[in-house]
Design an enzyme around this catalytic site. Structure first.
Site, PDB file in Angstrom:
ATOM      1  N   GLU A   9      -1.168  -8.208   4.482  1.00  0.00           N
ATOM      2  CA  GLU A   9      -0.742  -8.421   5.873  1.00  0.00           C
ATOM      3  C   GLU A   9      -1.870  -8.315   6.885  1.00  0.00           C
ATOM      4  O   GLU A   9      -1.786  -8.878   7.982  1.00  0.00           O
ATOM      5  CB  GLU A   9       0.357  -7.404   6.236  1.00  0.00           C
ATOM      6  N   CYS A  69       0.835  -1.194   0.000  1.00  0.00           N
ATOM      7  CA  CYS A  69       0.000   0.000   0.000  1.00  0.00           C
ATOM      8  C   CYS A  69       0.874   1.250   0.000  1.00  0.00           C
ATOM      9  O   CYS A  69       1.544   1.531  -0.988  1.00  0.00           O
ATOM     10  CB  CYS A  69      -0.999  -0.045   1.158  1.00  0.00           C
ATOM     11  N   HIS A 117      -3.630  -4.945   0.884  1.00  0.00           N
ATOM     12  CA  HIS A 117      -3.067  -5.235   2.209  1.00  0.00           C
ATOM     13  C   HIS A 117      -3.069  -6.739   2.490  1.00  0.00           C
ATOM     14  O   HIS A 117      -3.950  -7.251   3.182  1.00  0.00           O
ATOM     15  CB  HIS A 117      -3.875  -4.521   3.303  1.00  0.00           C
TER      16      HIS A 117
END
Length: 235
Positions: A178, A98, A176
């Site tokens: 993660e 990002c 994203h």
């Protein structure tokens, strides 16, 4: 092998990406750039370590823009851009996520601008390499978009923005991989609820979807991290 995850704000953490690296035997260190007590005054002056001390740099997302918030961010964005550019120029590897992908793109000659189509929530992408970058859905939370830097290969996109690119031993993704359900809850509670409502979204739905999709999201992230390490990082 040693990775440094750059957490630009205290609400973010390496989540599933950090877990995937640790499961593969990596040591994962974390650097918080803007501490919690400076969230609303992020013009701090951190010290970025020698990139050569790490096998992989993982700059994560941020609630600020890597393209239009230079004055607000102040003293740390330009040094981070130089740090990332120097790492790549020295043959190092970066996995940007990002804001981190936008910063990497800008550091290498791309641009970052406001997107006419901000994205919050779970979104699919059109991937040229689903074995490397699965098509999702991936969680998104961004108001900007990058242009792929010169010499990079775009790997995925959607109607809103480019979504993934590779350059040398580095990979940038707009989404994203993660983020965990706990991370999404932190973002919602930390000011994201108003942003979501501004796009006509219900914050409670974002949290509920995160819980429902958690197992699949983690598996997709494991696929992404493993494929990145085996194909791009290893080249």
């Amino acid at each position: 092998m040693r990775a440094l995850c750059v957490c630009h704000d205290a609400l973010s953490d390496p989540g599933y990406v950090g877990a995937a690296l640790r499961d593969l035997g990596w040591q994962v260190d974390e650097l918080v750039v803007v501490p919690e007590d400076r969230h609303h005054a992020p013009d701090v002056e951190p010290s970025f370590p020698d990139s050569a001390a790490y096998d992989l740099l993982v700059p994560l997302g941020a609630p600020w823009s890597a393209g239009v918030d230079d004055a607000r961010i102040g003293r740390w964005l330009a040094p981070e851009l130089r740090w990332l550019a120097d790492a790549v120029a020295g043959g190092g590897a970066v996995f940007g996520i990002c804001f981190g992908a936008q910063a990497l793109a800008r550091a290498l000659g791309g641009t970052v601008t406001r997107s006419p189509s901000p994205e919050i929530g779970w979104v699919g992408v059109e991937s040229d390499r689903p074995d490397l970058v699965p098509s999702g859905p991936w969680f998104q939370w961004h108001f900007d978009r990058f242009t792929v830097p010169p010499g990079a290969v775009e790997l995925a996109r959607n109607a809103a923005a480019p979504q993934a690119y590779r350059i040398g031993r580095s990979l940038g993704v707009q989404f994203h991989p993660e983020v965990t359900p706990a991370g999404i809850r932190r973002w919602v509670a930390g000011g994201g609820a108003a942003q979501a409502r501004g796009l006509g979204l219900r914050p409670a739905d974002l949290v509920a979807d995160a819980d429902r999709l958690a197992a699949d999201a983690r598996r997709r992230t494991e696929t992404l991290v493993s494929a990145y390490l085996n194909e791009i990082f290893a080249c």
